[in-house]
Design a protein around this motif. Structure first.
Motif, short mmCIF file in Angstrom:
data_model
loop_
_atom_site.label_atom_id
_atom_site.label_comp_id
_atom_site.label_asym_id
_atom_site.label_seq_id
_atom_site.Cartn_x
_atom_site.Cartn_y
_atom_site.Cartn_z
N GLY A 35 0.81 -1.22 0.00
CA GLY A 35 0.00 0.00 0.00
C GLY A 35 0.84 1.26 0.00
N ALA A 36 2.03 1.21 0.57
CA ALA A 36 2.90 2.39 0.61
C ALA A 36 3.37 2.78 -0.78
CB ALA A 36 4.11 2.12 1.51
N ALA A 37 3.35 1.83 -1.71
CA ALA A 37 3.78 2.13 -3.08
C ALA A 37 2.82 3.07 -3.79
CB ALA A 37 3.92 0.83 -3.87
N ASN A 38 1.58 3.19 -3.29
CA ASN A 38 0.60 4.05 -3.95
C ASN A 38 1.03 5.51 -3.99
OD1 ASN A 38 -1.19 1.91 -4.42
ND2 ASN A 38 -2.18 2.16 -2.43
N GLN A 39 1.67 5.96 -2.91
CA GLN A 39 2.05 7.37 -2.81
C GLN A 39 3.56 7.59 -2.88
OE1 GLN A 39 -0.36 9.58 -2.82
NE2 GLN A 39 -1.94 7.99 -2.67
N GLY A 70 4.15 -7.70 0.02
CA GLY A 70 2.83 -7.83 0.64
C GLY A 70 1.95 -8.79 -0.12
N ASP A 71 0.66 -8.79 0.24
CA ASP A 71 -0.29 -9.63 -0.50
C ASP A 71 -0.93 -8.86 -1.65
OD1 ASP A 71 -1.92 -7.93 0.90
OD2 ASP A 71 -2.70 -9.47 2.26
N PHE A 72 -0.55 -7.59 -1.81
CA PHE A 72 -0.95 -6.74 -2.92
C PHE A 72 -2.47 -6.56 -3.02
CE2 PHE A 72 3.35 -7.95 -3.76
CZ PHE A 72 3.91 -6.77 -4.23
N ASP A 73 -3.11 -6.44 -1.84
CA ASP A 73 -4.53 -6.13 -1.81
C ASP A 73 -4.78 -4.66 -1.54
OD1 ASP A 73 -3.67 -6.06 0.79
OD2 ASP A 73 -5.39 -7.15 1.62
N SER A 74 -3.70 -3.89 -1.23
CA SER A 74 -3.86 -2.48 -0.90
C SER A 74 -3.29 -1.56 -1.98
CB SER A 74 -3.15 -2.17 0.43
OG SER A 74 -3.65 -2.96 1.48
N GLN A 85 3.87 0.03 -11.94
CA GLN A 85 5.16 0.71 -11.87
C GLN A 85 6.18 -0.10 -11.06
OE1 GLN A 85 5.57 3.58 -13.61
NE2 GLN A 85 3.45 3.22 -14.26
N VAL A 86 5.75 -1.23 -10.47
CA VAL A 86 6.66 -2.02 -9.65
C VAL A 86 7.41 -3.01 -10.53
CG1 VAL A 86 6.85 -3.67 -7.76
CG2 VAL A 86 5.15 -1.82 -7.64
N PRO A 87 8.71 -2.89 -10.65
CA PRO A 87 9.48 -3.85 -11.45
C PRO A 87 9.32 -5.26 -10.91
CG PRO A 87 10.81 -1.93 -10.88
CD PRO A 87 9.57 -1.85 -10.07
N THR A 88 9.29 -6.23 -11.80
CA THR A 88 9.11 -7.62 -11.39
C THR A 88 10.15 -8.07 -10.38
OG1 THR A 88 8.15 -8.12 -13.55
CG2 THR A 88 8.90 -9.98 -12.24
N LEU A 89 11.37 -7.61 -10.55
CA LEU A 89 12.46 -8.05 -9.67
C LEU A 89 12.33 -7.52 -8.25
CD1 LEU A 89 15.58 -7.80 -12.03
CD2 LEU A 89 14.34 -9.86 -11.32
N THR A 90 11.58 -6.44 -8.06
CA THR A 90 11.45 -5.88 -6.71
C THR A 90 10.14 -6.31 -6.05
OG1 THR A 90 10.39 -3.84 -7.47
CG2 THR A 90 12.80 -3.87 -7.37
N ARG A 91 9.27 -6.98 -6.76
CA ARG A 91 7.99 -7.40 -6.19
C ARG A 91 8.16 -8.72 -5.45
NH1 ARG A 91 2.06 -8.12 -9.11
NH2 ARG A 91 1.20 -9.57 -7.54
N ILE A 92 7.73 -8.72 -4.18
CA ILE A 92 7.80 -9.94 -3.37
C ILE A 92 6.39 -10.25 -2.88
CG2 ILE A 92 8.76 -11.01 -1.30
CD1 ILE A 92 11.15 -9.17 -1.58
N ASP A 93 5.79 -11.30 -3.43
CA ASP A 93 4.44 -11.69 -3.04
C ASP A 93 4.50 -12.48 -1.73
OD1 ASP A 93 2.54 -11.07 -5.48
OD2 ASP A 93 4.43 -11.78 -6.30
N ALA A 94 3.78 -11.99 -0.74
CA ALA A 94 3.75 -12.64 0.58
C ALA A 94 2.29 -12.75 1.00
CB ALA A 94 4.55 -11.83 1.59
N ASN A 124 0.82 -14.87 3.21
CA ASN A 124 0.50 -15.45 4.51
C ASN A 124 -0.44 -14.54 5.29
OD1 ASN A 124 0.41 -16.70 6.98
ND2 ASN A 124 2.55 -16.27 7.51
N GLN A 125 -1.68 -14.99 5.50
CA GLN A 125 -2.66 -14.16 6.19
C GLN A 125 -2.55 -14.24 7.71
OE1 GLN A 125 -4.63 -12.00 4.47
NE2 GLN A 125 -3.34 -12.74 2.79
N GLU A 126 -1.58 -15.01 8.21
CA GLU A 126 -1.38 -15.11 9.65
C GLU A 126 -0.55 -13.95 10.19
OE1 GLU A 126 -2.85 -17.40 11.57
OE2 GLU A 126 -3.83 -18.06 9.72
N SER A 127 0.00 -13.12 9.31
CA SER A 127 0.77 -11.96 9.75
C SER A 127 0.51 -10.80 8.80
CB SER A 127 2.26 -12.29 9.81
OG SER A 127 2.74 -12.71 8.55
N SER A 128 0.73 -9.59 9.29
CA SER A 128 0.50 -8.39 8.49
C SER A 128 1.63 -8.19 7.48
CB SER A 128 0.41 -7.16 9.40
OG SER A 128 1.67 -6.89 9.98
N ASP A 129 1.37 -7.33 6.50
CA ASP A 129 2.43 -7.00 5.54
C ASP A 129 3.63 -6.38 6.24
OD1 ASP A 129 0.90 -7.95 3.47
OD2 ASP A 129 0.27 -5.99 2.75
N LEU A 130 3.38 -5.60 7.30
CA LEU A 130 4.50 -4.99 8.02
C LEU A 130 5.35 -6.04 8.70
CD1 LEU A 130 6.04 -2.58 9.05
CD2 LEU A 130 4.35 -2.32 10.88
#
Length: 207
Positions: free
Chosen positions: A32-36, A49-53, A61-70, A72-78
């Motif tokens: 979500g921080a990538a929005n601004q 993150g889970d990229f829902d925000s 605008q997010v390069p493929t190499l810097t995107r990390i899909d995570a 796991n709903q048992e913990s927050s993106d932070l």
């Protein structure tokens, strides 16, 4: 290695973010921080993150190499971002934009100070303050007049603190407001915390 995590909370100034980026070896945005995010500040090493925000525009605008899909709903993106920083070898992790209108998220961010304290030096940063968990012996460096609060969030630690307006001498701090609103009277305040952990809130007053 020093890591900076920018969360999806209340925005802070570009000046402050740029200052944090200048001292970071690894920059991680939660999705979500990538929005601004302004790319003129710095190029992030990862967007995680889970990229829902994140908006579709920001995601494009997010390069493929810097995107990390995570996912796991048992913990927050932070929390996942903190874990990623430590896995990459970060010994110091600063978290910015952790404040916002979700009190549960803010309390969750504070709890991460306790969860990861044995694995890295974690601090929550705002333009006016830093917050971190502390135990053992050390010193709090700052300016004369800086406000300082010590908060217990569980087992009551025993604290000795000098170089402040209201010194402590082997005093037990229980959960509550006993340690709020102290003040530095020297540029270095020796502190010793035994039998537990204390949350240190250091208000520097520097935006």
């Amino acid at each position: 290695m020093r890591a900076l995590i920018v969360a999806n909370g209340a925005p802070v100034s570009i000046y402050f973010l740029r200052r944090l980026c200048e001292s970071a070896d690894l920059i991680i945005l939660t999705d979500g921080a990538a929005n601004q995010w302004d790319p003129a500040i710095a190029v992030p090493n990862a967007v995680l993150g889970d990229f829902d925000s994140i908006t579709n525009e920001a995601l494009s605008q997010v390069p493929t190499l810097t995107r990390i899909d995570a996912f796991n709903q048992e913990s927050s993106d932070l929390e996942k971002a903190v874990q990623h920083a430590i896995d990459k070898g970060a010994a110091s992790v600063t978290i910015s934009q952790w404040e916002g209108d979700r009190q549960d998220h803010q309390l969750g961010a504070v709890s991460l100070l306790l969860k990861f304290r044995s694995r890295a030096d974690i601090q929550l940063a705002t333009p006016e303050s830093y917050m971190y968990a502390f135990s053992g012996s050390g010193k709090i460096a700052g300016k004369v007049g800086d406000r300082l609060s010590l908060i217990s969030l569980g087992h009551s630690p025993v604290i000795t603190l000098a170089g402040v307006k209201y010194p402590l001498n082997c005093e037990m701090i229980t959960p509550g407001t006993r340690g709020l609103s102290n003040e530095l009277t020297a540029e270095s305040a020796p502190i010793e915390v035994t039998d537990g952990v204390v949350i240190v809130c250091h208000f520097t007053g520097q935006p």
